[in-house]
Design an enzyme around this catalytic site. Structure first.
Site, short mmCIF file in Angstrom:
data_model
loop_
_atom_site.label_atom_id
_atom_site.label_comp_id
_atom_site.label_asym_id
_atom_site.label_seq_id
_atom_site.Cartn_x
_atom_site.Cartn_y
_atom_site.Cartn_z
N ASP A 191 3.62 -76.29 67.95
CA ASP A 191 3.39 -75.20 67.73
C ASP A 191 4.31 -74.21 66.76
O ASP A 191 3.56 -73.99 65.92
CB ASP A 191 2.19 -74.37 68.67
CG ASP A 191 1.79 -74.69 69.07
OD1 ASP A 191 1.27 -76.68 69.64
OD2 ASP A 191 1.57 -74.17 70.33
N PRO A 211 -8.37 -66.55 69.09
CA PRO A 211 -8.67 -66.01 71.04
C PRO A 211 -7.29 -66.59 71.17
O PRO A 211 -6.98 -68.06 70.69
CB PRO A 211 -10.15 -67.36 70.57
CG PRO A 211 -9.89 -68.39 69.29
CD PRO A 211 -9.39 -67.37 68.04
N LEU A 228 -5.52 -73.37 69.79
CA LEU A 228 -4.35 -73.04 68.08
C LEU A 228 -3.69 -71.72 68.26
O LEU A 228 -3.52 -71.33 67.07
CB LEU A 228 -6.02 -72.10 68.31
CG LEU A 228 -7.44 -72.35 68.24
CD1 LEU A 228 -8.69 -71.50 67.53
CD2 LEU A 228 -8.01 -73.88 68.16
N GLY A 229 -2.94 -71.90 69.14
CA GLY A 229 -1.44 -71.33 68.74
C GLY A 229 -0.93 -70.01 68.44
O GLY A 229 -0.37 -69.29 68.13
N SER A 230 -2.06 -69.06 69.86
CA SER A 230 -1.62 -67.84 69.14
C SER A 230 -0.35 -67.37 69.92
O SER A 230 0.47 -66.32 68.82
CB SER A 230 -3.38 -67.29 70.20
OG SER A 230 -2.77 -67.10 71.55
N SER A 231 0.17 -68.22 71.10
CA SER A 231 1.39 -67.60 71.38
C SER A 231 2.57 -67.47 70.97
O SER A 231 2.91 -66.90 70.31
CB SER A 231 1.80 -67.99 73.03
OG SER A 231 1.29 -69.51 72.97
O1 PMV Z 1 -0.43 -74.32 73.86
P1 PMV Z 1 -1.55 -75.51 73.59
O2 PMV Z 1 -2.85 -75.34 73.97
O3 PMV Z 1 -1.42 -75.47 71.60
O4 PMV Z 1 -0.86 -77.40 73.25
C1 PMV Z 1 0.53 -77.42 73.13
C2 PMV Z 1 0.04 -79.03 73.06
C3 PMV Z 1 0.76 -80.26 73.78
O5 PMV Z 1 1.07 -80.83 73.33
C4 PMV Z 1 -0.75 -80.02 74.69
C5 PMV Z 1 2.16 -79.14 74.61
C6 PMV Z 1 3.41 -79.54 74.43
O6 PMV Z 1 4.11 -78.46 74.37
O7 PMV Z 1 3.60 -80.11 72.75
#
Ligand code: PMV
Length: 319
Positions: free
Chosen positions: A147, A96, A101-104
């Site tokens: 991510d 989603p 969950l790291g989609s981008s």
């Molecule tokens: O984009 P998300 O929801 O997976 O968040 C990334 C994790 C954060 O610690 C909030 C930001 C980062 O760059 O580490």
């Protein structure tokens, strides 16, 4: 010839937000991700997202906002390889979007690996990470890089910004339930909210960065030893801390509460930036289905992921 790459999404088990300021965080690849298909093209470069039904031609200035990070990734790949040829790229994900969950990042990692392969190069993991980070800098204001690291390397990682991640080996598989709120949000806005909190409470925040590093290492050790009760207690503690920081919302807290009402749930917390997105729930060995039942009525999407999972993989299909 078509080149393919699959890159997994991720969960942050503990340490999100604090990782941006130098804390060690614990994260893992999950069993969902993004597939990129790429073909070489004489000159033009195009991107098509099957999920959103949108496309971009990189020779024009008319690139949809959602595709800008991937356009930046392909441009970085071509520059890195000093390549004039173009790439026709199609992506599809079962993650989603904008849900923590790291989609981008999985899309950026799959794009970097597949477009380089279509241009005749199998990139080393370090290069995939570097090139996918050009997309991550557009999506996040100040990304820690966690991510992209997890999506590329896979497995379970202890990560500290600017250092080589530590890859952990689990003796036994563990299972998490992932429950999404369905509330999409922008990571950059939540990172900004935490930056403001930190500016107002600098000493307290710095001491929390130290505590988070200690707890992430305790959590990793407990996971390796299979002490799931201890892992669950640490997750609950992190959820409370993140709520107190102001990055939880009612929908997240309701899922956490419903999850913990199941005797099979050992711990639950928001994962990623918060403000919407998803909750992770650690389950007892046989308890994942029970936990799914407890949360599926209020979550927009629920699935089970075992850990560990592999990182990016590439392959070629000859036509
Ligand atoms: O984009 P998300 O929801 O997976 O968040 C990334 C994790 C954060 O610690 C909030 C930001 C980062 O760059 O580490």
């Amino acid at each position: 010839m078509k080149a393919y790459a699959y890159a997994p999404g991720k969960i942050i088990i503990c340490g999100e937000h604090f990782v941006v300021y130098g804390a060690t965080a614990l994260a893992a690849a999950i069993n969902r991700g993004t597939t990129a298909e790429a073909e070489p093209s004489p000159t033009t470069t195009t991107i098509y997202s099957k999920d959103f039904g949108i496309q971009a031609d990189l020779s024009t200035n008319n690139i949809p906002e959602r595709l800008k990070p991937l356009a930046a990734t392909i441009t970085a790949v071509k520059e890195h390889l000093d390549e004039k040829k173009g790439v026709k790229l199609t992506i599809q994900s079962d993650l989603p979007p904008r849900s923590g969950l790291g989609s981008s990042s999985s899309a950026a990692v799959a794009t970097a690996a597949a477009s380089a392969l279509a241009l005749g190069h199998k990139l080393p993991l370090e290069d995939v990470i570097k090139l996918a980070m050009s997309a991550e800098r557009i999506v996040h204001k100040n990304p820690s890089g966690i991510d992209v690291q997890v999506s590329t390397r896979g497995g379970l990682l202890l990560f500290k910004k600017g250092s080589q991640p530590e890859l952990l080996q689990l003796k036994k598989k563990v299972r998490f339930v992932i429950a999404s709120t369905g509330v999409e949000r922008e990571t950059g806005e939540l990172v900004e909210r935490v930056r403001v909190w930190r500016e107002r409470n600098p000493s307290l925040f710095n001491s929390l960065v130290e505590s988070v590093t200690i707890l992430s290492r305790c959590c990793a050790e407990a996971l390796i030893l299979g002490d799931l009760k201890r892992v669950g207690a640490i997750l609950n503690f992190f959820h409370t801390t993140l709520s107190w920081l102001g990055v939880s919302i009612k929908e997240i807290d309701q899922i956490v509460e419903a999850a913990l009402s199941s005797p099979s749930a050992l711990g639950a917390k928001l994962t990623g930036a918060g403000g919407g997105g998803s909750v992770i729930i650690l389950c007892s060995e046989e308890g994942a289905e029970d936990v799914v039942k407890s949360v599926s009525k209020i979550a927009s999407e629920t699935f089970i992921t075992p850990l560990p999972n592999k990182g990016v993989k590439t392959w070629i299909k000859k036509s």
